[in-house]
Design a protein around this motif. Sequence first.
Motif, PDB file in Angstrom:
ATOM      1  N   ALA A  80     -12.971  -6.769  16.082  1.00 17.22           N
ATOM      2  CA  ALA A  80     -14.038  -5.870  16.041  1.00 17.22           C
ATOM      3  C   ALA A  80     -13.007  -4.633  16.004  1.00 17.22           C
ATOM      4  CB  ALA A  80     -14.950  -5.852  17.136  1.00 17.22           C
ATOM      5  N   LYS A  81     -12.174  -4.344  16.911  1.00 16.00           N
ATOM      6  CA  LYS A  81     -11.102  -3.119  17.054  1.00 16.00           C
ATOM      7  C   LYS A  81     -10.450  -2.982  15.695  1.00 16.00           C
ATOM      8  CE  LYS A  81     -10.146  -3.691  21.997  1.00 16.00           C
ATOM      9  NZ  LYS A  81      -9.031  -3.900  23.095  1.00 16.00           N
ATOM     10  N   PHE A  82     -10.116  -4.083  15.110  1.00 14.06           N
ATOM     11  CA  PHE A  82      -9.277  -3.709  13.784  1.00 14.06           C
ATOM     12  C   PHE A  82     -10.130  -3.105  12.628  1.00 14.06           C
ATOM     13  CE2 PHE A  82      -6.010  -6.697  15.274  1.00 14.06           C
ATOM     14  CZ  PHE A  82      -5.077  -6.135  14.514  1.00 14.06           C
ATOM     15  N   GLN A  83     -11.583  -3.398  12.744  1.00 12.18           N
ATOM     16  CA  GLN A  83     -12.498  -2.723  11.724  1.00 12.18           C
ATOM     17  C   GLN A  83     -12.237  -1.257  11.483  1.00 12.18           C
ATOM     18  OE1 GLN A  83     -14.647  -5.476  10.158  1.00 12.18           O
ATOM     19  NE2 GLN A  83     -13.034  -6.414  11.385  1.00 12.18           N
ATOM     20  N   GLY A  84     -12.226  -1.047   9.854  1.00 14.68           N
ATOM     21  CA  GLY A  84     -12.338   0.371   9.421  1.00 14.68           C
ATOM     22  C   GLY A  84     -10.939   0.723   8.692  1.00 14.68           C
ATOM     23  N   GLY A  85     -10.595   2.021   8.635  1.00 13.04           N
ATOM     24  CA  GLY A  85      -9.324   2.579   7.702  1.00 13.04           C
ATOM     25  C   GLY A  85      -8.283   2.606   8.645  1.00 13.04           C
ATOM     26  N   TRP A  86      -7.072   2.323   8.618  1.00 17.32           N
ATOM     27  CA  TRP A  86      -6.095   2.779   9.105  1.00 17.32           C
ATOM     28  C   TRP A  86      -4.969   3.366   8.194  1.00 17.32           C
ATOM     29  CZ3 TRP A  86      -5.759   1.350  14.136  1.00 17.32           C
ATOM     30  CH2 TRP A  86      -6.791   0.469  14.522  1.00 17.32           C
ATOM     31  N   ILE A  87      -4.100   4.297   8.917  1.00 21.19           N
ATOM     32  CA  ILE A  87      -2.959   5.057   8.014  1.00 21.19           C
ATOM     33  C   ILE A  87      -1.781   4.674   8.727  1.00 21.19           C
ATOM     34  CG2 ILE A  87      -1.895   7.303   7.722  1.00 21.19           C
ATOM     35  CD1 ILE A  87      -4.923   8.475   7.886  1.00 21.19           C
ATOM     36  N   LEU A  88      -0.643   4.253   8.058  1.00 18.69           N
ATOM     37  CA  LEU A  88       0.720   3.824   8.607  1.00 18.69           C
ATOM     38  C   LEU A  88       1.381   5.244   9.076  1.00 18.69           C
ATOM     39  CD1 LEU A  88       2.542   1.617   8.864  1.00 18.69           C
ATOM     40  CD2 LEU A  88       3.701   1.971   6.735  1.00 18.69           C
ATOM     41  N   ILE A  89       1.743   5.098  10.266  1.00 23.56           N
ATOM     42  CA  ILE A  89       2.329   6.251  10.763  1.00 23.56           C
ATOM     43  C   ILE A  89       4.031   6.104  11.003  1.00 23.56           C
ATOM     44  CG2 ILE A  89       0.508   7.303  11.820  1.00 23.56           C
ATOM     45  CD1 ILE A  89       1.238   6.226  14.496  1.00 23.56           C
ATOM     46  N   SER A  90       4.179   4.794  10.754  1.00 27.12           N
ATOM     47  CA  SER A  90       5.923   4.377  10.881  1.00 27.12           C
ATOM     48  C   SER A  90       6.049   2.858  10.581  1.00 27.12           C
ATOM     49  CB  SER A  90       6.505   4.551  12.491  1.00 27.12           C
ATOM     50  OG  SER A  90       6.071   3.690  13.423  1.00 27.12           O
ATOM     51  N   ALA A  91       7.331   2.662   9.932  1.00 30.75           N
ATOM     52  CA  ALA A  91       7.552   1.305   9.453  1.00 30.75           C
ATOM     53  C   ALA A  91       8.943   1.191   9.874  1.00 30.75           C
ATOM     54  CB  ALA A  91       7.117   0.968   8.103  1.00 30.75           C
ATOM     55  N   GLU A  92       9.607  -0.015  10.085  1.00 24.56           N
ATOM     56  CA  GLU A  92      10.848  -0.485  10.125  1.00 24.56           C
ATOM     57  C   GLU A  92      11.017  -1.815   9.603  1.00 24.56           C
ATOM     58  OE1 GLU A  92      14.206  -0.845  13.310  1.00 24.56           O
ATOM     59  OE2 GLU A  92      12.695   0.822  13.780  1.00 24.56           O
ATOM     60  N   LYS A 128      15.788  -1.049   9.312  1.00 18.17           N
ATOM     61  CA  LYS A 128      15.783   0.137   8.648  1.00 18.17           C
ATOM     62  C   LYS A 128      14.511   1.021   8.495  1.00 18.17           C
ATOM     63  CE  LYS A 128      19.435  -1.553   5.408  1.00 18.17           C
ATOM     64  NZ  LYS A 128      19.780  -2.092   4.255  1.00 18.17           N
ATOM     65  N   LYS A 129      14.468   2.146   8.834  1.00 16.98           N
ATOM     66  CA  LYS A 129      13.282   3.053   9.037  1.00 16.98           C
ATOM     67  C   LYS A 129      12.746   3.360   7.691  1.00 16.98           C
ATOM     68  CE  LYS A 129      13.775   4.729  13.404  1.00 16.98           C
ATOM     69  NZ  LYS A 129      12.726   4.296  14.598  1.00 16.98           N
ATOM     70  N   THR A 130      11.529   3.356   7.328  1.00 14.75           N
ATOM     71  CA  THR A 130      10.832   3.711   6.208  1.00 14.75           C
ATOM     72  C   THR A 130      10.702   5.244   6.287  1.00 14.75           C
ATOM     73  OG1 THR A 130       9.851   1.604   6.042  1.00 14.75           O
ATOM     74  CG2 THR A 130       8.832   3.545   4.833  1.00 14.75           C
ATOM     75  N   PRO A 131      11.070   5.923   5.250  1.00 18.56           N
ATOM     76  CA  PRO A 131      10.871   7.457   5.391  1.00 18.56           C
ATOM     77  C   PRO A 131       9.377   7.986   5.547  1.00 18.56           C
ATOM     78  CG  PRO A 131      12.404   6.873   3.473  1.00 18.56           C
ATOM     79  CD  PRO A 131      11.744   5.629   4.102  1.00 18.56           C
ATOM     80  N   GLN A 132       9.018   9.003   6.388  1.00 16.88           N
ATOM     81  CA  GLN A 132       7.809   9.186   6.755  1.00 16.88           C
ATOM     82  C   GLN A 132       6.985   9.354   5.605  1.00 16.88           C
ATOM     83  OE1 GLN A 132       6.796   8.945   9.840  1.00 16.88           O
ATOM     84  NE2 GLN A 132       4.779   9.844   9.269  1.00 16.88           N
ATOM     85  N   GLU A 133       7.631  10.221   4.597  1.00 18.57           N
ATOM     86  CA  GLU A 133       6.785  10.649   3.357  1.00 18.57           C
ATOM     87  C   GLU A 133       6.186   9.282   2.583  1.00 18.57           C
ATOM     88  OE1 GLU A 133      11.236  11.131   2.561  1.00 18.57           O
ATOM     89  OE2 GLU A 133       9.739  12.046   3.861  1.00 18.57           O
ATOM     90  N   GLU A 134       7.139   8.010   2.703  1.00 14.54           N
ATOM     91  CA  GLU A 134       6.580   6.954   1.887  1.00 14.54           C
ATOM     92  C   GLU A 134       5.721   6.357   2.720  1.00 14.54           C
ATOM     93  OE1 GLU A 134       7.365   5.272  -0.983  1.00 14.54           O
ATOM     94  OE2 GLU A 134       8.148   7.373  -1.318  1.00 14.54           O
ATOM     95  N   ALA A 135       5.831   6.217   4.228  1.00  5.70           N
ATOM     96  CA  ALA A 135       4.869   5.606   5.157  1.00  5.70           C
ATOM     97  C   ALA A 135       3.432   6.055   5.032  1.00  5.70           C
ATOM     98  CB  ALA A 135       5.443   5.702   6.594  1.00  5.70           C
ATOM     99  N   LYS A 136       3.306   7.374   4.997  1.00  4.05           N
ATOM    100  CA  LYS A 136       2.138   7.963   4.845  1.00  4.05           C
ATOM    101  C   LYS A 136       1.220   7.815   3.652  1.00  4.05           C
ATOM    102  CE  LYS A 136       3.533  12.296   5.743  1.00  4.05           C
ATOM    103  NZ  LYS A 136       3.467  13.891   5.771  1.00  4.05           N
ATOM    104  N   LYS A 137       1.887   7.079   2.854  1.00  4.02           N
ATOM    105  CA  LYS A 137       1.202   6.833   1.313  1.00  4.02           C
ATOM    106  C   LYS A 137       0.440   5.410   1.685  1.00  4.02           C
ATOM    107  CE  LYS A 137       4.754   8.929  -1.684  1.00  4.02           C
ATOM    108  NZ  LYS A 137       5.787   8.706  -2.871  1.00  4.02           N
ATOM    109  N   LEU A 138       0.764   4.842   2.613  1.00  7.03           N
ATOM    110  CA  LEU A 138       0.144   3.414   2.821  1.00  7.03           C
ATOM    111  C   LEU A 138      -1.103   3.442   3.626  1.00  7.03           C
ATOM    112  CD1 LEU A 138       3.202   1.113   3.385  1.00  7.03           C
ATOM    113  CD2 LEU A 138       1.670   1.155   1.186  1.00  7.03           C
ATOM    114  N   THR A 139      -2.155   2.916   3.131  1.00  6.29           N
ATOM    115  CA  THR A 139      -3.680   2.898   4.008  1.00  6.29           C
ATOM    116  C   THR A 139      -3.930   1.582   3.954  1.00  6.29           C
ATOM    117  OG1 THR A 139      -4.773   3.412   2.086  1.00  6.29           O
ATOM    118  CG2 THR A 139      -4.089   5.290   3.502  1.00  6.29           C
TER     119      THR A 139
END
Length: 147
Positions: free
Chosen positions: A29-41, A45-56
């Motif tokens: 129930a907590k997972f329901q809805g929309g999410w925006i990626l704020i960081s990934a590794e 290797k860290k994903t650049p912030q501008e690339e991460a923000k493109k994922l929903t």
Amino acid sequence: MRLYGLIASALGVLSAADATDDAAKKDLAKFQGGWILISAERDGKKTPQEEAKKLTLAIQGNQFVLRKDSVVISEGRLTLDATKTPKEIDESITTGPNKGKTFLAIYEIDDEHHKICFAAAGKERPTAFSSTPGSGNLLQVWKREKK
């Protein structure tokens, strides 16, 4: 006397199964809805912030849709086990380049964020939220979309 012991054991197993289902339902129930990626590794290797923000990510029931720049790149089903420490999630991919694969992961979730750490397909589930070089792990932090 044995019969009563068997009945008590069976009821104990059913109660444990109910507790497992309840914990998973609460987290789902907590997972329901929309999410925006704020960081990934991945693999240290860290994903650049501008690339991460493109994922929903959109989750409805136990189904998810992952998009990059509004284009669907993956779809699938989630299965949670909220009774484990750390909590476990399996993602079975039904659409996209990883169709037919299941990714084993661990997760943490609250009302605004969730953190998830995936093993590469076919690898053992991670035991910690880390993505060190050579691990193949993908560590992501998501933030709930504002309505």
